[in-house]
Design a protein around this motif. Structure first.
Motif, PDB file in Angstrom:
ATOM      1  N   THR A 188       0.850  -1.181   0.000  1.00 13.28           N
ATOM      2  CA  THR A 188       0.000   0.000   0.000  1.00 13.28           C
ATOM      3  C   THR A 188       0.882   1.225   0.000  1.00 13.28           C
ATOM      4  OG1 THR A 188      -1.696  -1.157   1.260  1.00 13.28           O
ATOM      5  CG2 THR A 188      -1.809   1.240   1.223  1.00 13.28           C
ATOM      6  N   THR A 189       0.691   2.072  -1.012  1.00 12.62           N
ATOM      7  CA  THR A 189       1.507   3.282  -1.106  1.00 12.62           C
ATOM      8  C   THR A 189       0.611   4.475  -1.292  1.00 12.62           C
ATOM      9  OG1 THR A 189       1.723   2.984  -3.490  1.00 12.62           O
ATOM     10  CG2 THR A 189       3.475   2.089  -2.125  1.00 12.62           C
ATOM     11  N   SER A 190       1.025   5.592  -0.781  1.00  9.90           N
ATOM     12  CA  SER A 190       0.269   6.831  -0.967  1.00  9.90           C
ATOM     13  C   SER A 190       1.244   7.975  -1.119  1.00  9.90           C
ATOM     14  CB  SER A 190      -0.664   7.084   0.227  1.00  9.90           C
ATOM     15  OG  SER A 190       0.083   7.174   1.404  1.00  9.90           O
ATOM     16  N   SER A 191       0.773   9.072  -1.688  1.00  9.87           N
ATOM     17  CA  SER A 191       1.658  10.206  -1.935  1.00  9.87           C
ATOM     18  C   SER A 191       1.997  10.906  -0.636  1.00  9.87           C
ATOM     19  CB  SER A 191       0.985  11.192  -2.897  1.00  9.87           C
ATOM     20  OG  SER A 191      -0.211  11.662  -2.343  1.00  9.87           O
ATOM     21  N   LYS A 205      -2.629 -14.749 -21.369  1.00  8.23           N
ATOM     22  CA  LYS A 205      -3.290 -13.483 -21.066  1.00  8.23           C
ATOM     23  C   LYS A 205      -3.216 -13.193 -19.574  1.00  8.23           C
ATOM     24  CE  LYS A 205      -6.610 -13.498 -24.923  1.00  8.23           C
ATOM     25  NZ  LYS A 205      -6.004 -14.612 -25.667  1.00  8.23           N
ATOM     26  N   TYR A 206      -2.915 -11.949 -19.247  1.00 10.36           N
ATOM     27  CA  TYR A 206      -2.847 -11.489 -17.863  1.00 10.36           C
ATOM     28  C   TYR A 206      -3.831 -10.336 -17.664  1.00 10.36           C
ATOM     29  CZ  TYR A 206       1.558 -14.060 -17.242  1.00 10.36           C
ATOM     30  OH  TYR A 206       2.517 -15.033 -17.151  1.00 10.36           O
ATOM     31  N   LYS A 207      -4.549 -10.392 -16.553  1.00 12.69           N
ATOM     32  CA  LYS A 207      -5.538  -9.348 -16.243  1.00 12.69           C
ATOM     33  C   LYS A 207      -4.933  -8.311 -15.311  1.00 12.69           C
ATOM     34  CE  LYS A 207      -8.924 -10.239 -13.387  1.00 12.69           C
ATOM     35  NZ  LYS A 207     -10.178 -10.792 -12.812  1.00 12.69           N
ATOM     36  N   ILE A 208      -5.109  -7.038 -15.678  1.00 14.23           N
ATOM     37  CA  ILE A 208      -4.800  -5.920 -14.786  1.00 14.23           C
ATOM     38  C   ILE A 208      -6.142  -5.306 -14.414  1.00 14.23           C
ATOM     39  CG2 ILE A 208      -3.708  -3.674 -14.553  1.00 14.23           C
ATOM     40  CD1 ILE A 208      -2.400  -6.196 -17.059  1.00 14.23           C
ATOM     41  N   ALA A 209      -6.466  -5.325 -13.137  1.00 13.30           N
ATOM     42  CA  ALA A 209      -7.787  -4.891 -12.679  1.00 13.30           C
ATOM     43  C   ALA A 209      -7.655  -3.802 -11.624  1.00 13.30           C
ATOM     44  CB  ALA A 209      -8.559  -6.079 -12.097  1.00 13.30           C
ATOM     45  N   CYS A 210      -8.582  -2.854 -11.671  1.00 17.27           N
ATOM     46  CA  CYS A 210      -8.560  -1.738 -10.722  1.00 17.27           C
ATOM     47  C   CYS A 210      -9.954  -1.494 -10.166  1.00 17.27           C
ATOM     48  CB  CYS A 210      -8.056  -0.470 -11.410  1.00 17.27           C
ATOM     49  SG  CYS A 210      -7.973   0.974 -10.317  1.00 17.27           S
ATOM     50  N   GLU A 211     -10.038  -1.454  -8.843  1.00 16.27           N
ATOM     51  CA  GLU A 211     -11.264  -1.015  -8.170  1.00 16.27           C
ATOM     52  C   GLU A 211     -11.001   0.358  -7.584  1.00 16.27           C
ATOM     53  OE1 GLU A 211     -14.399  -2.207  -4.599  1.00 16.27           O
ATOM     54  OE2 GLU A 211     -13.061  -3.724  -5.434  1.00 16.27           O
ATOM     55  N   ILE A 212     -11.819   1.312  -7.966  1.00 20.16           N
ATOM     56  CA  ILE A 212     -11.657   2.695  -7.522  1.00 20.16           C
ATOM     57  C   ILE A 212     -12.727   3.014  -6.493  1.00 20.16           C
ATOM     58  CG2 ILE A 212     -11.645   5.116  -8.237  1.00 20.16           C
ATOM     59  CD1 ILE A 212     -10.741   4.165 -10.994  1.00 20.16           C
ATOM     60  N   ASP A 244      -7.206   0.660  -6.220  1.00 24.54           N
ATOM     61  CA  ASP A 244      -6.806  -0.623  -5.649  1.00 24.54           C
ATOM     62  C   ASP A 244      -6.673  -1.658  -6.769  1.00 24.54           C
ATOM     63  OD1 ASP A 244      -6.463  -3.004  -4.304  1.00 24.54           O
ATOM     64  OD2 ASP A 244      -8.005  -2.595  -2.806  1.00 24.54           O
ATOM     65  N   PHE A 245      -5.435  -2.126  -6.989  1.00 24.45           N
ATOM     66  CA  PHE A 245      -5.154  -3.086  -8.061  1.00 24.45           C
ATOM     67  C   PHE A 245      -4.972  -4.505  -7.527  1.00 24.45           C
ATOM     68  CE2 PHE A 245      -4.167   0.982  -9.882  1.00 24.45           C
ATOM     69  CZ  PHE A 245      -4.514   0.869 -11.211  1.00 24.45           C
ATOM     70  N   SER A 246      -5.518  -4.784  -6.346  1.00 26.36           N
ATOM     71  CA  SER A 246      -5.339  -6.091  -5.728  1.00 26.36           C
ATOM     72  C   SER A 246      -5.927  -7.218  -6.572  1.00 26.36           C
ATOM     73  CB  SER A 246      -5.972  -6.119  -4.330  1.00 26.36           C
ATOM     74  OG  SER A 246      -5.347  -5.178  -3.485  1.00 26.36           O
ATOM     75  N   GLY A 247      -6.907  -6.927  -7.404  1.00 27.85           N
ATOM     76  CA  GLY A 247      -7.545  -7.947  -8.230  1.00 27.85           C
ATOM     77  C   GLY A 247      -6.763  -8.322  -9.466  1.00 27.85           C
ATOM     78  N   ILE A 285      -4.690  11.113  -3.251  1.00 25.74           N
ATOM     79  CA  ILE A 285      -4.684   9.805  -3.906  1.00 25.74           C
ATOM     80  C   ILE A 285      -4.028   8.749  -3.024  1.00 25.74           C
ATOM     81  CG2 ILE A 285      -3.743   8.484  -5.836  1.00 25.74           C
ATOM     82  CD1 ILE A 285      -3.944  10.915  -7.561  1.00 25.74           C
ATOM     83  N   LYS A 286      -4.664   7.593  -2.975  1.00 28.81           N
ATOM     84  CA  LYS A 286      -4.079   6.424  -2.338  1.00 28.81           C
ATOM     85  C   LYS A 286      -4.021   5.302  -3.369  1.00 28.81           C
ATOM     86  CE  LYS A 286      -4.600   3.261   1.601  1.00 28.81           C
ATOM     87  NZ  LYS A 286      -5.458   2.871   2.757  1.00 28.81           N
ATOM     88  N   THR A 287      -2.909   4.573  -3.401  1.00 26.38           N
ATOM     89  CA  THR A 287      -2.775   3.464  -4.340  1.00 26.38           C
ATOM     90  C   THR A 287      -2.464   2.188  -3.571  1.00 26.38           C
ATOM     91  OG1 THR A 287      -0.463   4.105  -4.665  1.00 26.38           O
ATOM     92  CG2 THR A 287      -2.029   4.840  -6.311  1.00 26.38           C
TER      93      THR A 287
END
Length: 597
Positions: free
Chosen positions: A6-9, A268-275, A285-288, A333-335
């Motif tokens: 978990t990273t944030s600015s 194939k690889y999935k890059i998923a983002c829940e905002i 959040d890219f945990s998925g 922003i939080k990532t």
């Protein structure tokens, strides 16, 4: 060894002292600092040896405050610019008080804040009035940085040691004295002598940038400078928070697909983002996303964070929110990047492809927010595909290395605007240049046959995607190899970038290699091959995805593009429902009305 999941600015705001804030002075200082960053970039491009620097501009220069907050940056390659801040965070924590006037620190390690090993950074502390007042940074893509293959791009790499010389923070100049042992150690691991000359150029531009900053501080006083820069950071953060606060609270989901990991060209690889938007805060959040890949197709958190910031800035700019590029922009922003995933691989995973995954990250975010910000998002950008070649130039018998980034894919369309033709990679947002064709031929053993727009390549839509390009070139280098870095290759079964609101998906890419003996090879998206002298490459770079129903596109626009030769009569008929008259210069209104109905 891995970065936090978990990273944030960093928080940009800090309270001012008793100085009275003058908005005009703040504006002048903000522009002055921005001018310093741009002057540094100009110096670096004009004094460097590598065409990757002086022709393409695959570099950035950044001005930071003493805490490591970004104040201004010249972002020819935005993915590198936003990757400069995490490195400095690590450097500041690493050295603590052991930072002195005249120090020069070099760094590239992706497991201590770097975004890509090839993107090596020079960091120089700036002192005035007896104390640390800021940092200057120059960061760029090195033509070589060690590893098992010249240039550092090798899809066969399985760990970081095979990719490049890993450089944690180390002083190459200490208190103004060159550390010859450190310098020689780094030089001994780099194949091309001119790379060390480029490092000298980076040190030089940071040195001049530091002088310029001291001149500003001497003119305005340190207290006035620091208080007004803090005011600018706080103002930027307030504006961003106010804007995010207008967006609808909720959870939003988007995904994108990457095909091929260098070992399995069809995987194939999935890059998923829940905002999550909650009040004035936004979390990406890219945990998925899928677990990390076995080779180079992993993205370090610093690079992933940079890609998030690029998408966020696109959305802000599309709403007319023009804020100086500084740390305050990203304060709300939080990532989140799950450890062991594609966007936060465990040590010692290879990661050199990570910057290119900016395309997938941006597509995730645009798709996720399309429901609540339809006037801000773009349809999918055709994922970028470029080549890198290295070998020996027979004209000089010297090693060469270059990126053939004149292969340009198309961005997606957006409400009210077609995609910009042949813009290319999201990670550079149109700022990194294609090499001048004549300079490309002068600085490397290649002959460029043609470079032109690709007709019918734009994804159809009320607002079409940007056109792609077609390119052909041949080589006459010795001991030459080439490697591809990209996605959306047709023969690999690529998943095109997504159209929005009825718009067509993006085009796809293809590179055909013809060897001197006549054999042909379809070059994969992440593949290293030998390139004997006389080999010819022909590249098809598809256009971006469309936005909105193509049948709503203005008939006059369709006719104009048919006249210009960038749209065929057949595509005008099939995709846009526009029937071009037999003369090719006018529209058959009756048949068009019937077809569109």
């Amino acid at each position: 060894m891995s970065m936090s999941s978990t990273t944030s600015s960093s928080t940009a705001s800090s309270s001012t002292t008793g100085t009275r804030i003058d908005p005009i002075t703040a504006s002048v200082l903000q522009r002055r600092v921005d001018a310093i960053a741009k002057e540094m970039a100009g110096m670096l491009m004009r004094s460097s040896r590598s065409p990757i620097f002086n022709e393409i501009g695959d570099l950035v220069t950044v001005v930071f405050d003493k805490h490591g907050n970004t104040l201004a940056q010249a972002e020819f390659a935005a993915i590198i610019a936003f990757g400069a801040h995490p490195s400095l965070e690590f450097i500041i924590n690493y050295y603590g008080d052991d930072v002195h006037e005249g120090d020069v620190i070099i760094h590239n390690d992706v497991y201590s804040g770097g975004n890509q090993n090839a993107d090596t950074g020079i960091y120089v502390p700036v002192f005035a009035d007896g104390g640390l007042v800021g940092w200057m940074a120059a960061k760029g893509h090195m033509a070589d940085i060690g590893g098992m293959t010249a240039g550092g791009y090798d899809p066969n790499a399985k760990d970081i040691w095979q990719e490049a010389l890993r450089i944690p923070p180390v002083k190459i100049v200490h208190r103004g004295v060159l550390q010859r042992d450190v310098w020689d150690f780094i030089a001994a691991n780099i194949r091309m002598d001119f790379v060390m000359e480029d490092i000298k150029s980076m040190i030089g531009c940071c040195t001049v940038g530091g002088r310029r900053l001291v001149e500003v501080i001497d003119r305005y006083t340190l207290e006035t400078y620091e208080d007004h820069m803090n005011y600018i950071l706080e103002s930027s953060a307030r504006q961003v928070r106010a804007e995010v606060g207008r967006w609808a609270d909720g959870h939003y989901y988007g995904e994108s697909w990457m095909v091929s990991d260098g070992f399995d060209s069809t995987k194939k690889y999935k890059i998923a983002c829940e905002i999550e938007i909650k009040g004035e805060e936004i979390t990406f959040d890219f945990s998925g996303s899928d677990d990390q890949a076995p080779g180079i197709t992993n993205m370090p958190p610093a690079s992933a964070k940079g890609a998030v910031r690029i998408a966020f800035l696109m959305i802000m700019a599309a709403g007319g929110i023009n804020i100086p590029t500084n740390q305050g922009l990203f304060e709300p922003i939080k990532t989140v990047f799950r450890e062991g995933s594609l966007l936060n691989p465990r040590f010692p995973a290879a990661t050199v492809f990570g910057n290119q995954m900016c395309d997938e990250v941006v597509e995730c975010i645009m798709t996720a927010l399309s429901g609540i910000l339809p006037d801000r998002v773009t349809a999918g950008w055709n994922k970028y595909l470029c080549t890198s070649t290295h070998g020996v130039d027979p004209r000089t018998n010297e090693a060469f290395g270059t990126l053939t980034v004149f292969q340009r894919t198309g961005p997606g369309g957006m409400l009210g605007t077609d995609g910009w033709d042949a813009l290319g990679f999201t990670g550079t947002a149109g700022q990194m240049r294609a090499p001048d064709p004549e300079m490309f031929e002068l600085t490397s053993p290649h002959f460029l046959e043609y470079l032109e727009y690709l007709p019918d390549s734009a994804g159809a839509g009320e607002f079409r995607g940007g056109m792609g390009t077609r390119t052909a070139w041949s080589n006459y280098g010795e001991h030459q190899h080439g490697v591809t870095l990209g996605d959306n290759v047709r023969h690999e079964g690529a998943v095109p970038a997504q159209g929005l609101f009825g718009g067509a998906d993006s085009g796809l890419n293809e590179i055909t290699v013809t060897y001197p003996d006549g054999r042909e090879h379809l070059w994969g998206s992440k593949e290293i091959i030998e390139l004997p002298s006389g080999t010819r490459m022909e590249s098809i770079s598809g256009g971006g995805a469309g936005y909105g129903d193509p049948r709503k596109r203005a008939v006059a626009k369709v006719l104009a593009e048919v006249r210009d030769g960038v749209l065929s009569r057949e595509k005008a008929h099939d995709d846009y429902g526009v029937v071009i008259a037999d003369d090719g210069l006018s529209v058959d209104q009756v048949r068009t009305t019937a077809l569109r109905a």
